[in-house]
Write a protein that holds these residues in place. Structure first.
Motif, PDB file in Angstrom:
ATOM      1  N   GLN A 124       4.289 -15.796  -0.867  1.00 24.90           N
ATOM      2  CA  GLN A 124       4.986 -16.099  -2.125  1.00 24.90           C
ATOM      3  C   GLN A 124       5.968 -15.000  -2.521  1.00 24.90           C
ATOM      4  N   GLY A 125       6.717 -14.503  -1.541  1.00 33.84           N
ATOM      5  CA  GLY A 125       7.749 -13.506  -1.813  1.00 33.84           C
ATOM      6  C   GLY A 125       7.264 -12.077  -1.835  1.00 33.84           C
ATOM      7  N   ALA A 126       5.999 -11.836  -1.499  1.00 32.02           N
ATOM      8  CA  ALA A 126       5.449 -10.480  -1.568  1.00 32.02           C
ATOM      9  C   ALA A 126       6.195  -9.502  -0.674  1.00 32.02           C
ATOM     10  N   PHE A 127       6.679  -9.967   0.466  1.00 27.50           N
ATOM     11  CA  PHE A 127       7.378  -9.078   1.395  1.00 27.50           C
ATOM     12  C   PHE A 127       8.697  -8.569   0.822  1.00 27.50           C
ATOM     13  N   ASP A 128       9.193  -9.215  -0.220  1.00 28.01           N
ATOM     14  CA  ASP A 128      10.447  -8.794  -0.849  1.00 28.01           C
ATOM     15  C   ASP A 128      10.231  -7.897  -2.061  1.00 28.01           C
ATOM     16  N   ASP A 129       8.985  -7.662  -2.427  1.00 28.84           N
ATOM     17  CA  ASP A 129       8.689  -6.826  -3.590  1.00 28.84           C
ATOM     18  C   ASP A 129       9.001  -5.366  -3.247  1.00 28.84           C
ATOM     19  N   PRO A 130       9.815  -4.683  -4.064  1.00 26.91           N
ATOM     20  CA  PRO A 130      10.187  -3.297  -3.746  1.00 26.91           C
ATOM     21  C   PRO A 130       9.005  -2.331  -3.754  1.00 26.91           C
ATOM     22  N   ARG A 131       7.893  -2.717  -4.324  1.00 29.46           N
ATOM     23  CA  ARG A 131       6.715  -1.846  -4.325  1.00 29.46           C
ATOM     24  C   ARG A 131       5.982  -1.860  -2.987  1.00 29.46           C
ATOM     25  N   LEU A 132       6.327  -2.796  -2.112  1.00 27.73           N
ATOM     26  CA  LEU A 132       5.625  -2.944  -0.838  1.00 27.73           C
ATOM     27  C   LEU A 132       6.327  -2.181   0.272  1.00 27.73           C
ATOM     28  N   ASP A 133       5.564  -1.361   0.968  1.00 27.65           N
ATOM     29  CA  ASP A 133       6.044  -0.641   2.146  1.00 27.65           C
ATOM     30  C   ASP A 133       5.303  -1.201   3.352  1.00 27.65           C
ATOM     31  N   LEU A 134       5.981  -2.003   4.169  1.00 28.30           N
ATOM     32  CA  LEU A 134       5.380  -2.614   5.350  1.00 28.30           C
ATOM     33  C   LEU A 134       5.539  -1.685   6.543  1.00 28.30           C
ATOM     34  N   VAL A 135       4.416  -1.311   7.153  1.00 27.42           N
ATOM     35  CA  VAL A 135       4.406  -0.423   8.310  1.00 27.42           C
ATOM     36  C   VAL A 135       3.823  -1.193   9.491  1.00 27.42           C
ATOM     37  N   ILE A 136       4.599  -1.328  10.568  1.00 26.83           N
ATOM     38  CA  ILE A 136       4.097  -1.981  11.777  1.00 26.83           C
ATOM     39  C   ILE A 136       3.492  -0.897  12.661  1.00 26.83           C
ATOM     40  N   ALA A 137       2.168  -0.850  12.683  1.00 26.40           N
ATOM     41  CA  ALA A 137       1.468   0.202  13.414  1.00 26.40           C
ATOM     42  C   ALA A 137       0.010  -0.190  13.558  1.00 26.40           C
ATOM     43  N   ASP A 138      -0.685   0.503  14.429  1.00 26.90           N
ATOM     44  CA  ASP A 138      -2.117   0.334  14.578  1.00 26.90           C
ATOM     45  C   ASP A 138      -2.815   0.928  13.348  1.00 26.90           C
ATOM     46  N   GLY A 139      -3.649   0.145  12.698  1.00 28.41           N
ATOM     47  CA  GLY A 139      -4.277   0.590  11.464  1.00 28.41           C
ATOM     48  C   GLY A 139      -5.165   1.802  11.654  1.00 28.41           C
ATOM     49  N   ALA A 140      -5.870   1.869  12.783  1.00 32.11           N
ATOM     50  CA  ALA A 140      -6.741   3.018  13.043  1.00 32.11           C
ATOM     51  C   ALA A 140      -5.927   4.285  13.235  1.00 32.11           C
ATOM     52  N   ASP A 141      -4.815   4.181  13.958  1.00 32.29           N
ATOM     53  CA  ASP A 141      -3.954   5.348  14.156  1.00 32.29           C
ATOM     54  C   ASP A 141      -3.345   5.801  12.831  1.00 32.29           C
ATOM     55  N   PHE A 142      -2.908   4.847  12.027  1.00 35.84           N
ATOM     56  CA  PHE A 142      -2.333   5.181  10.728  1.00 35.84           C
ATOM     57  C   PHE A 142      -3.343   5.917   9.872  1.00 35.84           C
ATOM     58  N   MET A 143      -4.574   5.429   9.866  1.00 36.63           N
ATOM     59  CA  MET A 143      -5.598   6.032   9.018  1.00 36.63           C
ATOM     60  C   MET A 143      -5.898   7.473   9.420  1.00 36.63           C
ATOM     61  N   LYS A 144      -5.748   7.778  10.694  1.00 36.58           N
ATOM     62  CA  LYS A 144      -5.994   9.148  11.167  1.00 36.58           C
ATOM     63  C   LYS A 144      -4.987  10.137  10.597  1.00 36.58           C
ATOM     64  N   THR A 145      -3.753   9.663  10.396  1.00 39.23           N
ATOM     65  CA  THR A 145      -2.656  10.583  10.098  1.00 39.23           C
ATOM     66  C   THR A 145      -2.119  10.490   8.676  1.00 39.23           C
ATOM     67  N   THR A 146      -2.524   9.482   7.904  1.00 39.39           N
ATOM     68  CA  THR A 146      -1.976   9.329   6.559  1.00 39.39           C
ATOM     69  C   THR A 146      -2.379  10.498   5.668  1.00 39.39           C
ATOM     70  N   SER A 147      -1.492  10.845   4.755  1.00 42.87           N
ATOM     71  CA  SER A 147      -1.804  11.887   3.783  1.00 42.87           C
ATOM     72  C   SER A 147      -2.756  11.391   2.713  1.00 42.87           C
ATOM     73  N   GLY A 148      -2.956  10.074   2.655  1.00 42.36           N
ATOM     74  CA  GLY A 148      -3.981   9.511   1.779  1.00 42.36           C
ATOM     75  C   GLY A 148      -3.581   9.447   0.334  1.00 42.36           C
ATOM     76  N   GLY A 149      -4.569   9.659  -0.545  1.00 45.50           N
ATOM     77  CA  GLY A 149      -4.333   9.561  -1.975  1.00 45.50           C
ATOM     78  C   GLY A 149      -4.319   8.141  -2.495  1.00 45.50           C
ATOM     79  N   PHE A 150      -4.981   7.213  -1.789  1.00 44.26           N
ATOM     80  CA  PHE A 150      -4.994   5.812  -2.212  1.00 44.26           C
ATOM     81  C   PHE A 150      -6.158   5.561  -3.170  1.00 44.26           C
ATOM     82  N   ASP A 151      -5.873   4.838  -4.236  1.00 45.97           N
ATOM     83  CA  ASP A 151      -6.909   4.482  -5.195  1.00 45.97           C
ATOM     84  C   ASP A 151      -7.803   3.361  -4.665  1.00 45.97           C
ATOM     85  N   VAL A 152      -7.213   2.447  -3.926  1.00 46.17           N
ATOM     86  CA  VAL A 152      -7.944   1.334  -3.314  1.00 46.17           C
ATOM     87  C   VAL A 152      -7.446   1.155  -1.895  1.00 46.17           C
ATOM     88  N   ILE A 153      -8.380   1.015  -0.952  1.00 48.09           N
ATOM     89  CA  ILE A 153      -8.052   0.666   0.430  1.00 48.09           C
ATOM     90  C   ILE A 153      -8.735  -0.653   0.748  1.00 48.09           C
TER      91      ILE A 153
END
Length: 281
Positions: A124-153
């Motif tokens: 429903q247009g979510a991909f066009d929302d400016p608040r969304l950052d779409l990253v094409i990557a392996d989720g496990a690899d991303f989780m290893k390297t992210t700086s974090g600080g997420f309130d909800v995962i």
């Protein structure tokens, strides 16, 4: 039964959905994607023959994995979605105006592109929302390297086979814990415990070692057959104890009009039947 799609996820149990019209059938590097129309459930997405989502009942799954942690938290600003290439999870997260930034990590760009074309009712247009950052990557690899600080995962994974298997490991959950902000909440898709008991038990064993508050909650999604689906819950805060009146106030302030979620359902979802309680170490 050539005009039926039969799911064989379980060795001794199967379900079938009638195919009125096959809209998409293609195999990517990671999985076989199919979209077809069904009279009851509308458009249906399957990956390697297993139902992932439908237009008819996807709201139950997506609302319960988003509104429960976000409203329980009460001040979520940064949200991470692992998986969710159809856009349904992003759709529900972005309904919360107080959420300022959503990172969505999807391994397969093909899922995103065909979902935009064949399942637009999910995003429903979510991909066009400016608040969304779409990253094409392996989720496990991303989780290893992210700086974090997420309130909800939110881990919107497939079942623990193939590309989704790594998202059910103790190592992945440990990295997710590190990526949470203080009192952040991790929620996960943990299958149908009546049919997949080990999936929930293994996740809960890892959660109990990581979080002060580790449990699961339930919702019944018709196309995820075999009983209610379990969602893992892990946090070091006390968000699960948020009173009903507080949840109701937050819900009203958010202006949500969900298909399934209500504050009362939110509270009740954590009331577990005996067979599910016994699966939690």
């Amino acid at each position: 039964m050539s005009d039926w799609s039969t799911e064989t996820l379980h060795a001794d149990y199967a379900q079938s959905l009638r195919i009125d019209r096959l809209l998409y059938d293609s195999e990517t590097e990671h999985q076989r994607l199919r979209v077809f129309e069904n009279p009851t459930f509308g458009r249906v997405l399957t990956l390697d023959g297993v139902v992932q989502t439908t237009e008819g009942d996807n709201a139950i799954y997506h609302e319960m994995l988003t509104h429960v942690p976000i409203l329980a938290h009460g001040a979520a600003r940064r949200v991470l979605i692992v998986g969710g290439g159809d856009g349904g999870m992003a759709r529900e997260v972005l309904r919360h105006a107080n959420v300022e930034h959503v990172t969505m990590v999807e391994i397969d760009a093909g899922v995103v592109e065909f979902s935009k074309e064949y399942l637009p009712a999910l995003s429903q247009g979510a991909f066009d929302d400016p608040r969304l950052d779409l990253v094409i990557a392996d989720g496990a690899d991303f989780m290893k390297t992210t700086s974090g600080g997420f309130d909800v995962i939110i881990v919107d994974s497939t079942d623990p086979i193939g590309p989704g298997e790594v998202l059910f490991t103790d190592t992945f959950y440990g990295h997710a814990k590190r990526a949470l902000a203080p009192n952040g909440i991790l929620v996960t898709q943990n299958g149908v415990p009546f049919m997949q008991p080990e999936e929930l038990t293994n996740t809960m064993r890892a959660f109990r070692a990581l979080f002060a508050d580790a449990t699961c909650y339930l919702a019944t999604v018709p196309t995820y057959a075999g009983g209610p689906m379990a969602f893992g819950w892990g946090t070091d805060g006390d968000a699960r104890a948020t009173p009903l009146d507080v949840l109701t106030g937050r819900f009203d302030a958010a202006g949500l009009t969900p298909f399934y979620y209500t504050p009362a359902v939110h509270r009740a979802a954590f009331a577990l039947p005996g067979y599910v309680q016994r699966l939690i170490p």
